[in-house]
Design a protein around this motif. Structure first.
Motif, PDB file in Angstrom:
ATOM      1  N   UNK A  84      10.598   3.430   1.096  1.00  0.00           N
ATOM      2  CA  UNK A  84      10.412   2.645  -0.133  1.00  0.00           C
ATOM      3  C   UNK A  84       8.965   2.686  -0.613  1.00  0.00           C
ATOM      4  N   UNK A  85       8.777   2.774  -1.927  1.00  0.00           N
ATOM      5  CA  UNK A  85       7.471   2.758  -2.607  1.00  0.00           C
ATOM      6  C   UNK A  85       6.645   4.014  -2.359  1.00  0.00           C
ATOM      7  N   UNK A 106       8.279  -4.172   8.085  1.00  0.00           N
ATOM      8  CA  UNK A 106       8.494  -5.315   7.186  1.00  0.00           C
ATOM      9  C   UNK A 106       7.772  -5.034   5.876  1.00  0.00           C
ATOM     10  N   UNK A 107       8.479  -5.182   4.750  1.00  0.00           N
ATOM     11  CA  UNK A 107       7.882  -4.983   3.423  1.00  0.00           C
ATOM     12  C   UNK A 107       8.188  -6.210   2.579  1.00  0.00           C
ATOM     13  N   UNK A 108       7.210  -6.676   1.821  1.00  0.00           N
ATOM     14  CA  UNK A 108       7.392  -7.908   1.041  1.00  0.00           C
ATOM     15  C   UNK A 108       6.804  -7.775  -0.364  1.00  0.00           C
ATOM     16  N   UNK A 109       7.507  -8.386  -1.297  1.00  0.00           N
ATOM     17  CA  UNK A 109       6.999  -8.638  -2.655  1.00  0.00           C
ATOM     18  C   UNK A 109       7.256 -10.117  -2.906  1.00  0.00           C
ATOM     19  N   UNK A 110       6.206 -10.904  -3.084  1.00  0.00           N
ATOM     20  CA  UNK A 110       6.411 -12.353  -3.238  1.00  0.00           C
ATOM     21  C   UNK A 110       5.884 -12.890  -4.564  1.00  0.00           C
ATOM     22  N   UNK A 111       5.902 -12.024  -5.585  1.00  0.00           N
ATOM     23  CA  UNK A 111       5.489 -12.439  -6.927  1.00  0.00           C
ATOM     24  C   UNK A 111       6.329 -11.673  -7.938  1.00  0.00           C
ATOM     25  N   UNK A 126      -3.749  -3.982  -9.725  1.00  0.00           N
ATOM     26  CA  UNK A 126      -3.313  -2.583  -9.647  1.00  0.00           C
ATOM     27  C   UNK A 126      -4.112  -1.777  -8.630  1.00  0.00           C
ATOM     28  N   UNK A 127      -5.405  -2.009  -8.549  1.00  0.00           N
ATOM     29  CA  UNK A 127      -6.223  -1.261  -7.582  1.00  0.00           C
ATOM     30  C   UNK A 127      -5.775  -1.582  -6.161  1.00  0.00           C
ATOM     31  N   UNK A 128      -5.523  -2.865  -5.920  1.00  0.00           N
ATOM     32  CA  UNK A 128      -5.044  -3.261  -4.592  1.00  0.00           C
ATOM     33  C   UNK A 128      -3.679  -2.647  -4.310  1.00  0.00           C
ATOM     34  N   UNK A 129      -2.807  -2.629  -5.308  1.00  0.00           N
ATOM     35  CA  UNK A 129      -1.488  -2.007  -5.134  1.00  0.00           C
ATOM     36  C   UNK A 129      -1.634  -0.531  -4.740  1.00  0.00           C
ATOM     37  N   UNK A 130      -2.493   0.181  -5.442  1.00  0.00           N
ATOM     38  CA  UNK A 130      -2.667   1.600  -5.140  1.00  0.00           C
ATOM     39  C   UNK A 130      -3.247   1.824  -3.747  1.00  0.00           C
ATOM     40  N   UNK A 131      -4.115   0.918  -3.318  1.00  0.00           N
ATOM     41  CA  UNK A 131      -4.619   1.018  -1.943  1.00  0.00           C
ATOM     42  C   UNK A 131      -3.478   0.883  -0.943  1.00  0.00           C
ATOM     43  N   UNK A 132      -2.575  -0.070  -1.225  1.00  0.00           N
ATOM     44  CA  UNK A 132      -1.432  -0.248  -0.331  1.00  0.00           C
ATOM     45  C   UNK A 132      -0.562   1.008  -0.310  1.00  0.00           C
ATOM     46  N   UNK A 133      -0.290   1.587  -1.471  1.00  0.00           N
ATOM     47  CA  UNK A 133       0.566   2.772  -1.542  1.00  0.00           C
ATOM     48  C   UNK A 133      -0.080   3.944  -0.819  1.00  0.00           C
ATOM     49  N   UNK A 134      -1.380   4.109  -0.980  1.00  0.00           N
ATOM     50  CA  UNK A 134      -2.074   5.200  -0.284  1.00  0.00           C
ATOM     51  C   UNK A 134      -1.979   5.035   1.225  1.00  0.00           C
ATOM     52  N   UNK A 135      -2.166   3.799   1.684  1.00  0.00           N
ATOM     53  CA  UNK A 135      -2.045   3.521   3.113  1.00  0.00           C
ATOM     54  C   UNK A 135      -0.615   3.760   3.589  1.00  0.00           C
ATOM     55  N   UNK A 136       0.353   3.324   2.789  1.00  0.00           N
ATOM     56  CA  UNK A 136       1.764   3.473   3.146  1.00  0.00           C
ATOM     57  C   UNK A 136       2.163   4.950   3.213  1.00  0.00           C
ATOM     58  N   UNK A 137       1.685   5.744   2.262  1.00  0.00           N
ATOM     59  CA  UNK A 137       2.007   7.174   2.267  1.00  0.00           C
ATOM     60  C   UNK A 137       1.547   7.843   3.561  1.00  0.00           C
ATOM     61  N   UNK A 138       0.363   7.470   4.030  1.00  0.00           N
ATOM     62  CA  UNK A 138      -0.136   8.035   5.291  1.00  0.00           C
ATOM     63  C   UNK A 138       0.733   7.590   6.460  1.00  0.00           C
ATOM     64  N   UNK A 139       1.098   6.321   6.473  1.00  0.00           N
ATOM     65  CA  UNK A 139       1.894   5.796   7.584  1.00  0.00           C
ATOM     66  C   UNK A 139       3.297   6.404   7.614  1.00  0.00           C
ATOM     67  N   UNK A 140       3.818   6.756   6.446  1.00  0.00           N
ATOM     68  CA  UNK A 140       5.139   7.374   6.397  1.00  0.00           C
ATOM     69  C   UNK A 140       5.153   8.771   7.025  1.00  0.00           C
ATOM     70  N   UNK A 141       4.005   9.393   7.149  1.00  0.00           N
ATOM     71  CA  UNK A 141       3.956  10.753   7.716  1.00  0.00           C
ATOM     72  C   UNK A 141       3.803  10.752   9.235  1.00  0.00           C
TER      73      UNK A 141
END
Length: 644
Positions: free
Chosen positions: A539-540, A608-613, A621-636
């Protein structure tokens, strides 16, 4: 398909109203400045005039629009329509023309002389009395422009159209002005980005003119999962608080009390109806043998959701006035007001007190105090106070459990009509993420280079509701394949079988799927090692926001959380060589955690993944992109097993 009946109306336009003089513009410059646009708005203007005659408030607007065509798409934009509701407004004095340049850059005017009036139509879910005048501009091409003007007369003081300063194309000049006498007391709300709007006021005798002007406005840009344009587009909502006749002051929309009083004129008779024998019989049969009030509420509520087909009405005041409960029961269809009326009546038959309630969906940004007009809401539900809390019952939301509001009204204000003279304004709660969940429990086993698995997936809350409604729309013989499509792990070669499920009928706490699956050639086996990526779904992944392009907040349908537990059985003769690091990214409104451990002959991954807003703001948006970049690495990351 919409069925229409055409009436040809031929206008001798020169006798109706004088066309605007030729418009000045620099075509080459506009073409250079807006290379990606097909149309450019040279000007749009609405002039509203208010007057009191014979103790009645008269309201008429004169509307003008000039459009410049920049590309070869001009000929495909020749059709034009003017929409209006016959019950609340009239349109007349239509004057339209195209201005077409010849080889010497001289503009020739071609009047529109044929205008068609279309009667209302209907389709599967919608019926309205919207009228339409339609016509075509002749010989449009790059460099040509069109002019349009017409008058609009408003029949009801509660309905005035909002004015949007910008459009889905760039706008050079935009203006709204209103002239009114001293015995008319108006008010207005400016919303969106109003930085370019300039206001002026002019007094002449007994008349006041207010003018709002703006220039060089960017076009609207619709964005995926973006906020409604009413949140950001500059617009003005003008309305009448009150006006004074010879002998009295007439309140119109001076506050929420006046709005509620007007709304009550639409439902007052329905609210006071005595018991209906047919409805009593229906209510009794739905609740036969029940003594628990909660059970009775559920039985009636769920029956209305399931058995009264939703058809939206915008038919004059039919868009505001519910039909009678007995008529809705007989017809077995209705809109939100009708379903609310029937639900209210059936509950009343069992002695359960409920209240008609108005609410604006989440695409409407206004509150009742800042805008006490019909523009503040667009939906009706039923509210009841039971077991110490308010409940919001929406007959239009299928498979929605009692206790949850419709997802599209979370966080919005409601106007609850308690009685003729009393009401309550309160906020609908946002359903917490813990109630909107997907919990996956997966057991994995390696067979050669294949990955075999058994999975149990449990959905709750709005996630459950969405999946049930999605699958309910499928033919029975297609349903199983659609379910399998939801759970194709790893890649598109995944095979799902032995499928079982419970809760698909809805109105349960959870929806559970159990199945087996096989992902061929998924396990990599270099030398003596086995490599497995336990993130079978991601996801994401790669859902970065383009910061230089995205202009609006990112809307979420609801808050939710996802918990995945995957257990990989360590094959005989292998040991764990390496586990990925435990990682997390915990933002204020979104985040994830991924952990790995060895436990009783298994590698256990928990994610565990959460969206609480409900809305991810632009400043996040910058924080979101940081999360996605971190997540992409972890998915590999891979689990590495080594042969002993």
């Amino acid at each position: 398909m919409r069925h229409t009946l055409y009436f040809l109306i031929t206008f001798v336009l020169s006798g109706l109203i004088q066309v605007s003089a030729q418009v000045d513009f620099d075509y080459a410059k506009i073409k250079h400045d807006f290379p990606d646009d097909d149309i450019y708005c040279l000007g749009k203007k609405t002039s509203l005039n208010l007057a009191i005659k014979n103790d009645k408030l008269q309201m008429q607007s004169h509307i003008e629009l000039q459009l410049l065509y920049l590309t070869e798409q001009a000929k495909w934009n020749s059709a034009k329509s003017i929409y209006y509701y016959e019950a609340t407004e009239d349109v007349n004095n239509i004057n339209a023309a195209s201005w077409v340049p010849d080889d010497h850059a001289k503009y020739n005017k071609i009047k529109v002389d044929k205008i068609y009036s279309l009667k209302p139509g209907k389709n599967d879910i919608f019926y309205d009395d919207m009228k339409e005048y339609t016509f075509e501009y002749a010989d449009l091409k790059p460099g040509a422009y069109s002019t349009l003007s017409y008058d609009e007369t408003y029949k009801d003081v509660h309905f005035l159209d909002p004015f949007y300063f910008s459009l889905y194309i760039p706008v050079r000049n935009s203006e709204f002005n209103v002239t009114f006498p001293s015995d008319v007391h108006p008010h207005y709300l400016l919303k969106g980005d109003t930085t370019k709007i300039k206001f002026s006021s002019h007094q002449k005798g007994n008349l006041t003119t207010w003018t709002w002007q703006a220039s060089d406005l960017d076009k609207y840009r619709e964005e995926e999962n973006g906020t409604d344009l009413r949140y950001f587009a500059p617009h003005l909502i003008f309305y009448i608080e009150s006006f004074t006749t010879k002998d009295k002051n007439i309140k119109v929309l001076d506050n929420v009390t006046s709005l509620h009083k007007w709304y009550r004129t639409h439902i007052g008779a329905l609210d006071s109806l005595i018991s209906d024998p047919i409805l009593k019989s229906v209510s009794d049969s739905l609740t036969r043998g029940m003594t628990d009030t909660t059970a009775m509420i559920k039985a009636i509520y769920y029956w209305v959701q399931e058995n009264i087909r939703y058809i939206a009405f915008e038919y004059g005041l039919g868009g505001f006035v519910p039909r009678t409960a007995s008529k809705i029961y007989s017809r077995r269809y209705g809109d939100c007001k009708d379903k609310s009326c029937l639900l209210h009546a059936l509950l009343k038959e069992k002695g359960i007190k409920s209240y008609f309630t108005w609410v604006g969906t989440r695409d409407i940004p206004y509150t009742y105090n800042e805008l006490p007009t019909p523009a503040v809401d667009n939906h009706m539900i039923v509210s009841l106070f039971y077991a110490g809390q308010w409940m919001f019952l929406d007959g239009t939301s299928r498979k929605l459990n009692l206790g949850s509001p419709s997802g599209f009204i979370q966080g919005k204000e409601v106007l609850i009509s308690i009685s003729t003279d009393s009401f309550k304004v309160m906020k609908v709660p946002v359903v917490e993420m813990e109630k909107n969940f997907v919990h996956e429990d997966i057991s994995l086993e390696i067979k050669g280079d294949n990955l075999l698995g058994k999975s149990e997936v449990n959905f709750g809350g709005y996630l459950k509701q969405n999946i049930i409604n999605h699958l309910s729309a499928e033919e029975t013989n297609n349903r199983e394949e659609k379910i399998k499509d939801l759970f194709r792990y790893g890649n598109n070669k995944c095979k799902v079988d032995s499928l079982h499920y419970t809760g698909l009928q809805g109105y349960t706490d959870s929806l559970i799927f159990m199945f087996n699956f096989l992902i061929p050639a998924y396990v990599r086996a270099p030398e003596k090692n086995l490599l497995v990526n336990m993130n079978l779904k991601k996801p994401f992944q790669d859902e970065n926001i383009e910061l230089d392009k995205r202009k609006t907040d990112l809307e979420e349908e609801f808050c939710y959380n996802s918990i995945l537990t995957a257990r990989l059985k360590i094959p005989a003769g292998y040991i764990v060589l390496k586990l990925p690091k435990n990682t997390e990214y915990l933002g204020d409104h979104f985040g994830y955690e991924i952990s790995y451990k060895k436990e009783e002959g298994n590698v256990v991954m928990r994610r565990v993944m959460t969206i609480n807003e409900l809305r991810i703001r632009k400043d996040e948006f910058i924080e979101w992109n940081k999360m996605i970049s971190s997540l992409n690495l972890d998915y590999s990351e891979l689990v590495m097993l080594e042969k002993e």
